[in-house]
Design a protein around this motif. Structure first.
Motif, mmCIF file in Angstrom:
data_model
loop_
_atom_site.group_PDB
_atom_site.id
_atom_site.type_symbol
_atom_site.label_atom_id
_atom_site.label_comp_id
_atom_site.label_asym_id
_atom_site.label_seq_id
_atom_site.Cartn_x
_atom_site.Cartn_y
_atom_site.Cartn_z
ATOM 1 N N TYR A 184 1.263 -1.001 -0.250
ATOM 2 C CA TYR A 184 -0.030 0.038 0.026
ATOM 3 C C TYR A 184 1.037 0.726 0.040
ATOM 4 C CZ TYR A 184 -3.321 3.454 1.550
ATOM 5 O OH TYR A 184 -4.183 4.502 1.898
ATOM 6 N N HIS A 205 -5.271 0.923 -6.975
ATOM 7 C CA HIS A 205 -4.109 2.337 -7.958
ATOM 8 C C HIS A 205 -3.641 3.760 -7.350
ATOM 9 C CE1 HIS A 205 -3.777 -0.980 -10.870
ATOM 10 N NE2 HIS A 205 -5.001 -0.968 -10.789
ATOM 11 N N ASN A 338 -7.337 6.581 -2.836
ATOM 12 C CA ASN A 338 -6.370 5.026 -2.510
ATOM 13 C C ASN A 338 -6.834 5.324 -1.382
ATOM 14 O OD1 ASN A 338 -5.767 2.686 -2.984
ATOM 15 N ND2 ASN A 338 -3.969 3.724 -3.075
#
Length: 390
Positions: A184, A205, A338
């Protein structure tokens, strides 16, 4: 983790992911500049908080603090950089001093606008926050300083969980956590795709600068055989910043493998959500039979819209119907880029729950929101998902 009843445990286990660099040698005192506000015109006290003093002492570092009002900051820094003797650490009250700002006190040039200074700046997140005042601020290193390597190592020291009791998770689960956290932070789409829960709502992404995880510490694990929430602290290195960051991970185990449902650097998810969840987890603890729960029904706003401000206020509410029920806890998820912002929302007697749009920050991007309903036996159901731009 137990097989029956919602149980919780806490873990504070450190996992070293990389060897620290050899300790850099100190050349004179570590010079720290504290800068006042361009709004107030004040000069900060040239003091070191006790916690920071102890950290420096443990590393046999000698700090030296100088303070400047905002008006004197740029000319003094320019002179120090041009003479080859910049400070090691900058502690700045207002980000306008980096990019430039005009206040009632006049115009203040941004130090990053000077090419020589700008290319030396390296942001430090989390590691030196104790140097900041109650209003927060920003800390930076200057790569041309004499003790840059020393200050950098101090910023990258092992993260700390604040003295929570240590309980080691299983090796298998710890490896999944480490893989998810490092992927991450790095923005490794291939690993995130492999670990992702099909119900994961945030983008897989990266939408920010990739960072290498240097060390991580699992600070809290609360869960069940089918759902686990993990609170972590990591030290990281990126091109424009280094330091410490909290990371929240939520895993679900619908079958035999743990899958990543949420990964978040969001400050509310990592602080307020965790604190509230620990306070209200009693609602879903115990060995009583689980409650059969249906997904809540979203009321407003309609898909694609933000809430309408009501009664002259600046904000409206995201609302849903949630009939009062024992053994059920609702979690509102607002996913952006994200990341995700989570809120624990107790069910109300009248059956309508909500979250104010004022609890979200502006990203100028698409957001998605939904409600999780969690029971004491670990059953998790999701409402429909709606979108809006914020």
């Amino acid at each position: 983790m137990t097989s029956a009843g919602f149980r919780f445990y806490v873990c504070a286990a450190g996992i070293s992911l990389a060897l620290a660099n050899a300790a850099a040698s100190q050349s004179g005192p570590v010079r720290i500049w504290k800068i006042g506000s361009p709004h107030r015109g004040d000069t900060p006290a040239p003091s070191i908080p006790p916690q920071v003093a102890r950290e420096f002492d443990s590393r046999r570092l000698i700090p030296e603090v100088q303070s400047f009002p905002a008006r004197e900051f740029f000319p003094n820094l320019k002179k120090a950089v041009d003479s080859g003797s910049p400070p090691d650490v900058l502690v700045i009250d207002n980000y306008g001093l980096i990019r430039g700002i005009t206040t009632r006190l006049g115009r203040f040039p941004g130090i990053a606008q000077d090419q020589t200074i700008g290319k030396q700046l390296l942001g430090v997140k989390g590691s030196f926050d104790e140097l900041l005042g109650s209003g927060g601020g920003w800390t930076y290193l200057l790569s041309g300083s004499k003790n840059y390597n020393v200050a950098r190592e101090a910023a990258l020291r092992a993260p700390d969980c604040g003295g929570r009791p240590a309980v080691q998770p299983t090796r298998e689960f710890a490896s999944v956590v480490a893989a998810a956290a490092t992927a991450y932070m790095r923005g490794d789409a291939a690993v995130l795709d492999r670990l992702a829960d099909p119900e994961r709502m945030a983008a897989l992404h990266p939408a920010r600068e990739p960072a290498q995880t240097r060390d991580l510490r699992i600070c809290g694990v609360w869960g069940h055989t089918r759902l686990t929430i993990v609170s972590m602290e990591v030290s990281f290195e990126a091109d424009s910043s280094i330091g410490h960051s909290p990371v929240l991970l939520v895993f679900r185990k619908p079958a035999s493998q743990w899958q990543l449902l949420v990964a978040s650097l969001d400050p509310i998810s990592n602080r307020e959500f965790v604190k509230t969840f620990l306070t209200l987890r009693r609602l879903i603890e115990g060995d009583a039979p689980g409650t059969t729960v249906m997904p809540v029904v979203l009321r407003a706003p309609a898909d694609g819209l933000e809430p309408t401000p009501v009664g002259g206020t600046a904000f409206g509410d995201f609302e849903w119907d949630a009939p009062q029920s024992d053994g059920v806890l609702d979690i509102a998820e607002f996913a952006y880029l994200n990341d995700a912002r989570l809120f624990v929302v107790p069910r109300r007697p009248k059956g309508v729950s909500g979250v104010s749009s004022g609890r979200l920050w502006h990203t100028r991007s698409e957001w998605k929101w939904r409600i999780w309903s969690l029971t004491r036996d670990g059953e998790l159901v999701f409402s429909e998902t709606r979108t809006f731009t914020h």
